[in-house]
Design an enzyme around this catalytic site. Structure first.
Site, short mmCIF file in Angstrom:
data_model
loop_
_atom_site.label_atom_id
_atom_site.label_comp_id
_atom_site.label_asym_id
_atom_site.label_seq_id
_atom_site.Cartn_x
_atom_site.Cartn_y
_atom_site.Cartn_z
N GLN A 163 0.84 -1.19 0.00
CA GLN A 163 0.00 0.00 0.00
C GLN A 163 0.88 1.25 0.00
O GLN A 163 1.97 1.26 0.56
CB GLN A 163 -0.92 0.03 1.23
CG GLN A 163 -1.93 -1.08 1.28
CD GLN A 163 -1.40 -2.30 2.03
OE1 GLN A 163 -0.20 -2.52 2.13
NE2 GLN A 163 -2.30 -3.11 2.54
N ARG A 164 0.39 2.30 -0.61
CA ARG A 164 1.16 3.54 -0.74
C ARG A 164 1.72 4.00 0.61
O ARG A 164 2.88 4.41 0.71
CB ARG A 164 0.29 4.63 -1.36
CG ARG A 164 1.05 5.90 -1.71
CD ARG A 164 0.15 6.97 -2.31
NE ARG A 164 -0.60 6.52 -3.47
CZ ARG A 164 -0.15 6.54 -4.72
NH1 ARG A 164 1.07 7.00 -4.97
NH2 ARG A 164 -0.90 6.13 -5.72
#
Length: 179
Positions: free
Chosen positions: A72-73
Protein backbone atom coordinates in the site's frame (compact mmCIF):
# COMPACT_ATOMS: atom_id res chain seq x y z
CA UNK A 1 23.69 -3.08 17.73
CA UNK A 2 20.86 -3.27 15.18
CA UNK A 3 23.31 -4.00 12.39
CA UNK A 4 24.88 -6.92 14.29
CA UNK A 5 21.39 -8.30 15.01
CA UNK A 6 20.52 -8.17 11.29
CA UNK A 7 23.80 -9.88 10.44
CA UNK A 8 23.10 -12.68 12.93
CA UNK A 9 19.65 -13.22 11.43
CA UNK A 10 21.22 -13.92 8.04
CA UNK A 11 22.72 -17.36 7.52
CA UNK A 12 25.75 -18.01 5.36
CA UNK A 13 24.82 -18.94 1.76
CA UNK A 14 21.14 -18.08 2.40
CA UNK A 15 20.08 -15.08 0.34
CA UNK A 16 17.62 -12.60 1.82
CA UNK A 17 14.99 -11.81 -0.82
CA UNK A 18 12.64 -8.84 -0.47
CA UNK A 19 9.28 -9.32 -2.17
CA UNK A 20 8.04 -5.89 -3.23
CA UNK A 21 5.39 -4.44 -5.51
CA UNK A 22 2.16 -2.49 -5.41
CA UNK A 23 -0.75 -3.63 -3.30
CA UNK A 24 -2.86 -6.33 -4.96
CA UNK A 25 0.02 -7.45 -7.20
CA UNK A 26 0.00 -10.94 -5.66
CA UNK A 27 3.08 -10.86 -3.41
CA UNK A 28 1.51 -12.72 -0.48
CA UNK A 29 -0.20 -15.21 -2.78
CA UNK A 30 3.20 -15.97 -4.32
CA UNK A 31 4.67 -16.44 -0.84
CA UNK A 32 1.82 -18.78 0.14
CA UNK A 33 2.00 -20.75 -3.10
CA UNK A 34 5.77 -21.22 -2.73
CA UNK A 35 5.19 -22.21 0.90
CA UNK A 36 2.80 -25.00 -0.10
CA UNK A 37 5.84 -26.98 -1.25
CA UNK A 38 7.55 -26.60 2.14
CA UNK A 39 7.53 -29.41 4.71
CA UNK A 40 6.40 -27.05 7.47
CA UNK A 41 4.66 -24.22 5.63
CA UNK A 42 3.74 -21.01 7.35
CA UNK A 43 0.70 -19.45 5.80
CA UNK A 44 0.49 -15.68 5.58
CA UNK A 45 -2.91 -14.16 6.38
CA UNK A 46 -5.45 -13.39 3.67
CA UNK A 47 -6.08 -9.79 2.64
CA UNK A 48 -3.62 -6.90 2.27
CA UNK A 49 -0.31 -7.28 4.09
CA UNK A 50 -0.24 -4.69 6.86
CA UNK A 51 3.45 -5.09 7.68
CA UNK A 52 5.49 -8.01 6.47
CA UNK A 53 5.52 -11.79 6.18
CA UNK A 54 8.66 -13.93 6.32
CA UNK A 55 9.23 -17.47 5.06
CA UNK A 56 12.22 -19.75 4.81
CA UNK A 57 12.31 -21.26 1.33
CA UNK A 58 14.01 -24.63 0.87
CA UNK A 59 14.56 -26.23 -2.52
CA UNK A 60 17.06 -29.02 -3.29
CA UNK A 61 19.19 -28.29 -0.20
CA UNK A 62 19.24 -24.58 -1.06
CA UNK A 63 17.75 -22.01 1.27
CA UNK A 64 16.53 -18.43 1.01
CA UNK A 65 14.68 -16.13 3.38
CA UNK A 66 11.72 -14.45 1.68
CA UNK A 67 10.40 -11.20 3.18
CA UNK A 68 7.06 -10.02 1.76
CA UNK A 69 6.39 -6.33 2.47
CA UNK A 70 3.00 -4.62 2.20
CA UNK A 71 2.57 -2.60 -0.99
CA UNK A 72 0.00 0.00 0.00
CA UNK A 73 1.16 3.54 -0.74
CA UNK A 74 1.37 4.39 3.00
CA UNK A 75 3.66 1.40 3.62
CA UNK A 76 6.06 1.92 0.69
CA UNK A 77 7.96 4.65 2.49
CA UNK A 78 9.05 2.01 5.03
CA UNK A 79 10.46 -0.38 2.44
CA UNK A 80 13.89 1.23 2.73
CA UNK A 81 14.04 0.14 6.39
CA UNK A 82 14.40 -3.44 5.07
CA UNK A 83 17.00 -2.83 2.36
CA UNK A 84 20.07 -3.62 4.49
CA UNK A 85 21.48 -7.11 3.88
CA UNK A 86 19.20 -7.70 0.91
CA UNK A 87 20.68 -10.11 -1.63
CA UNK A 88 17.88 -10.09 -4.20
CA UNK A 89 14.68 -8.20 -5.01
CA UNK A 90 11.58 -10.04 -6.18
CA UNK A 91 9.36 -7.34 -7.67
CA UNK A 92 5.80 -8.41 -8.42
CA UNK A 93 3.68 -6.64 -11.03
CA UNK A 94 -0.03 -7.24 -11.63
CA UNK A 95 0.28 -7.78 -15.39
CA UNK A 96 -3.49 -7.47 -15.78
CA UNK A 97 -3.71 -3.95 -14.33
CA UNK A 98 -2.71 -1.67 -17.21
CA UNK A 99 -3.79 1.50 -15.39
CA UNK A 100 -1.25 0.98 -12.58
CA UNK A 101 1.81 0.16 -14.70
CA UNK A 102 3.11 3.72 -14.44
CA UNK A 103 2.78 3.62 -10.64
CA UNK A 104 4.48 0.19 -10.59
CA UNK A 105 7.32 1.65 -12.67
CA UNK A 106 7.78 4.62 -10.30
CA UNK A 107 7.84 2.35 -7.22
CA UNK A 108 10.25 -0.02 -9.01
CA UNK A 109 12.65 2.85 -9.74
CA UNK A 110 12.68 3.83 -6.06
CA UNK A 111 13.51 0.26 -5.09
CA UNK A 112 16.39 -0.19 -7.51
CA UNK A 113 17.85 3.17 -6.43
CA UNK A 114 17.64 2.09 -2.80
CA UNK A 115 19.17 -1.34 -3.28
CA UNK A 116 22.00 -0.92 -5.80
CA UNK A 117 23.65 -3.82 -7.60
CA UNK A 118 21.53 -6.69 -6.24
CA UNK A 119 19.82 -9.03 -8.71
CA UNK A 120 16.17 -8.33 -9.50
CA UNK A 121 13.55 -10.88 -10.44
CA UNK A 122 10.38 -9.34 -11.83
CA UNK A 123 7.31 -11.54 -11.72
CA UNK A 124 4.73 -10.49 -14.34
CA UNK A 125 1.93 -12.01 -12.28
CA UNK A 126 -1.65 -12.96 -13.16
CA UNK A 127 -0.75 -14.49 -16.51
CA UNK A 128 -3.77 -16.76 -16.00
CA UNK A 129 -6.05 -13.78 -16.74
CA UNK A 130 -7.03 -12.88 -20.30
CA UNK A 131 -6.21 -9.20 -19.70
CA UNK A 132 -2.62 -9.87 -18.58
CA UNK A 133 0.15 -8.15 -20.52
CA UNK A 134 3.05 -10.31 -21.64
CA UNK A 135 6.33 -10.30 -19.70
CA UNK A 136 7.86 -8.39 -22.66
CA UNK A 137 5.29 -5.59 -22.31
CA UNK A 138 5.89 -5.44 -18.55
CA UNK A 139 9.69 -5.35 -19.12
CA UNK A 140 9.22 -2.38 -21.46
CA UNK A 141 6.90 -0.60 -18.99
CA UNK A 142 9.52 -0.98 -16.23
CA UNK A 143 12.33 -0.09 -18.67
CA UNK A 144 14.34 -3.11 -17.54
CA UNK A 145 16.79 -2.82 -20.43
CA UNK A 146 18.09 0.40 -18.81
CA UNK A 147 19.46 -1.53 -15.80
CA UNK A 148 22.92 -2.57 -16.84
CA UNK A 149 24.43 -2.44 -13.33
CA UNK A 150 22.78 -5.65 -12.14
CA UNK A 151 21.42 -9.03 -13.13
CA UNK A 152 17.71 -9.01 -13.80
CA UNK A 153 15.15 -11.42 -15.13
CA UNK A 154 11.44 -11.16 -15.90
CA UNK A 155 9.25 -14.20 -15.46
CA UNK A 156 5.61 -14.57 -16.37
CA UNK A 157 3.72 -16.32 -13.62
CA UNK A 158 0.42 -17.01 -11.95
CA UNK A 159 0.52 -16.88 -8.18
CA UNK A 160 -2.85 -18.60 -8.18
CA UNK A 161 -1.85 -21.66 -10.23
CA UNK A 162 1.87 -21.62 -9.42
CA UNK A 163 2.90 -21.52 -13.09
CA UNK A 164 6.30 -19.84 -13.50
CA UNK A 165 7.09 -19.49 -9.80
CA UNK A 166 9.61 -22.32 -9.55
CA UNK A 167 11.45 -20.99 -12.61
CA UNK A 168 11.81 -17.71 -10.72
CA UNK A 169 13.12 -19.49 -7.62
CA UNK A 170 15.74 -21.30 -9.72
CA UNK A 171 16.84 -17.95 -11.19
CA UNK A 172 17.15 -16.41 -7.70
CA UNK A 173 19.42 -19.22 -6.48
CA UNK A 174 21.58 -18.92 -9.62
CA UNK A 175 21.75 -15.11 -9.47
CA UNK A 176 22.70 -15.20 -5.78
CA UNK A 177 25.31 -17.93 -6.40
CA UNK A 178 23.73 -20.37 -3.97
CA UNK A 179 25.48 -23.72 -4.33
Amino acid sequence: MLRSLRNRMKRENEPRVLILGLDNAGKTTILNTLGEKEENPTSAPEGPTQGFNVMDLNRDNKRAKLCDLGGQRALREYWEDYYANTDCIMYVVDASDQRRLEEAHAAFNEVVKGVPSVPVLVFANKQDLATAKTPQVIAEALQLSEFRDRKWHIQGCSAKTGNGLEDGVVWIFQACNVA
